[in-house]
Design an enzyme around this catalytic site. Sequence first.
Site, PDB file in Angstrom:
ATOM      1  N   HIS A 154      -0.630 -13.203  -3.460  1.00  0.00           N
ATOM      2  CA  HIS A 154      -0.987 -11.567  -3.446  1.00  0.00           C
ATOM      3  C   HIS A 154       0.202 -10.977  -4.150  1.00  0.00           C
ATOM      4  CE1 HIS A 154      -3.031  -8.204  -2.257  1.00  0.00           C
ATOM      5  NE2 HIS A 154      -1.858  -7.651  -1.534  1.00  0.00           N
ATOM      6  N   ASP A 202      -4.424 -15.765  -4.197  1.00  0.00           N
ATOM      7  CA  ASP A 202      -3.978 -14.684  -3.113  1.00  0.00           C
ATOM      8  C   ASP A 202      -4.359 -15.204  -1.886  1.00  0.00           C
ATOM      9  OD1 ASP A 202      -4.234 -12.315  -1.927  1.00  0.00           O
ATOM     10  OD2 ASP A 202      -4.675 -11.446  -3.677  1.00  0.00           O
ATOM     11  N   SER A 207      -3.236  -4.003  -4.752  1.00  0.00           N
ATOM     12  CA  SER A 207      -3.971  -4.236  -3.204  1.00  0.00           C
ATOM     13  C   SER A 207      -4.725  -2.979  -3.146  1.00  0.00           C
ATOM     14  CB  SER A 207      -2.768  -4.432  -2.394  1.00  0.00           C
ATOM     15  OG  SER A 207      -3.350  -4.864  -1.136  1.00  0.00           O
TER      16      SER A 207
END
Length: 815
Positions: A777, A743, A670
């Site tokens: 994610h 995601d 991330s």
Amino acid sequence: MIYKLTAAVLSVFIFASLVIAQDDVAYKLPPKDIADMLLAKRSPTVSVDDKGEWMLLMETSSYPSVEELAKPELKIAGLRINPANFTPSRTGFVNNITLRSITAGKDFKIAGLPNPLFAGTISWSPDDKKFAFTHTSSSRVDLYVVDIAAKKSTKVNKAPLNLVTGGFQWYDNNTLLYRTTLKPATAAPPKPAMPKGPATQENYGKASPRPTFQDLIKTPYDEQLYEFYATTQLVKNVNGAETKIGQPAIYGMISVSPDKKYFLQRIIKKPFSYTVPANGFPSTVLITDMNGKTVKQLAELPSSETAPSGYDNVQFVPRAFEWRDDEPATIVWCMPLDSGLIKTNVEYHDAVYALSAPFTGEAKQLFKTKMRYYGTTWGNQSLAIVTEGLRSKQITQIDRFHPVTEDLEKLISRNSTDAYSNPGFPVLAPNQYNRNVLLTVDKGNKILLNNTTGSSPKGDLPFLLSYDVHTKKADTIWRCSEGVYEYVVKLLDADKMQILTSKESEKETPNYWIKNLKLRIADRQLTNFTNPYPQLEGVSKEKIKYKRADGVDLTGDLYLPKGYDKNRDGKLPVVIWAYPAEYNSAADAAQVRGSEHRFTLLSWASPVFYVTQGYAVLNNAEMPIVATGKEKKPNDNFIEQLTMNAEAAINVLDSIGVGDKNKVAVGGHSYGAFMTANLLAHTKLFKAGIARSGAYNRTLTPFGFQNEDRTYWQAPDLYNNMSPFSNADKIKTPLLLIHGDMDNNTGTFPIQSERMFNAIKGHGGIVKYISLPYESHSYQGKENLLHMLNEQFQWLEKYVKGAEKKAVKDERKGF
């Protein structure tokens, strides 16, 4: 076909004689030690009743297969829904529950549990004589209640539960409240073969500076689906007898008053937004009686589309509706006094109001705050704790509120990033309404504060404090001993000061203990969980401290392979894993965070797997980004500080003789991936990078990102300079990009990695892009995780160790 494999069977698969297809598309497996650690059986999670008499040991499932992730899923209104059973999709479950008597130290099986069990949302009854849980099958959700004395589980609902907008709650010891479905899933609106027309969005002069949310409503058909799956019937269940309450609605919130005579409800209404998720849709906030009849409408809230940008700015509407926990039926809410804009020059920015049953008079102002109001922890008629702060300035403040005199007095004001000054959170206990309120001691003069982190210059040492709200003096009741990591899970008996703790060390798995702080009798161990990772036995772990060029102190968790001797074996190839954090204060940035005495529990995301393959791993390497002047913001010199952090980490590993500075990889997930790409674009410090699920083009997140609240149009140079996509032509260090193709995180759309790959490829860089099917994610699929761990390993072997040969013969089809 994709097979569901246990850890043992998978291990056999890895190392049995197999016919290996030479297909680069196929899933591959990492070395055996890595696979075995990923799939190791986890210790049970634990829940203890308030009396400290019974413990639930809950065994959770391993990672689901990709086949399970591939089941139909709706992505609408910021939600992910399983259309077959009216639940959030991708939910983890408890697969076995064991009941343990703490006093007798004996385990009991629970009769009547569903088999197989897919339990979630486990909740004790107010009197701790029962607990309830949801059980999710392929087509419906049911509610079970376990009688502790009988050790028996019973299904109590008739209508299937709908968990899309919320779960269940105890009303009293024999009554549960929950939401049910209206129609079977087969009655969902069918997708038209041809749309009636194009999807159209319009705006007429109102600013809507919203973040780049994912999974939003995109078409009129999406609106129909959201309404179908989110509309529920509120039900009251008394010992198995169901009664409908009110009319079906889309409930954003349902809260029972302390005296159990009223509901506080937030009902979501049309028009549904195409710009914000469901929690930002227009809504009505109202109070009803227990039959669902409206008693008082409190507010009509507009869509959050028009909320102003900036982290301390809010809509000019009432917010934070809640019941006051220490009164029978008093509703409390907040209203901005600055039109919602924090830069407005006023002394007070928020006011908090209250209205008591029968809700016919005018609301009464309780207090005003000089910063943004965050919330109140209620206590009694003479004490409540109010929290306020400013995210943009990293300030938080705790105030004492006297509900009778209405005085508001500052108790503690601190930087939210100052970990050393964090007092912890108030300890709560049930009151006469069975609501959790402030636990007071010493004739009501003191509260207890529990800090489960307890940051200090010696590392994390959790503590329990008593705090005098009049003298503002804190006294330590208990603090974790040095050499271990132990924190208070629950206060079981305030008079005896009997606490439940979790204790661990580098070599000892976390286990639960009972301590009596007054009698000072021997601690009693309640669980005996064992090390799930024999592969890590002998691996050394140390929290190292070092400085970057401008003098800011840094730390990182250094792992070295089993049996490693730097004098004999020389310097090792290195993996540095990190995640940047912003600070307004250099002193806060320099604080020690974490403990070297924590047991290493591996998630799929950890880089520690690679210490078993001959790498030195510096995990949690600190990457502070510090504001360098009074008018400066942390990101104003992001690249320079990122570079200093990386150089300091590499130099310290080289100076202590364990890391080869010419064989270093950097990686992150991330925002850590964003960091990784920037380091490769602006430095030549690394041999390889691993970037998972990052955002690389900040112009695609134009209304702010992470802790940056300036918009692209306010700071275009900053957005461009911080975007590694803008510097893709400079990235010549090999970069492995990995992204889940579903995601759901704000800003990290898969297109970020797709375009980054194309940009580097277009300039002749060395880059590989792996799109993991059906992953969000945070990754879940067993085959995807094993493949990801292998791809990372092969990347490190090829570009960090410099071996051109295939690293191991385990790079082969595994499924």
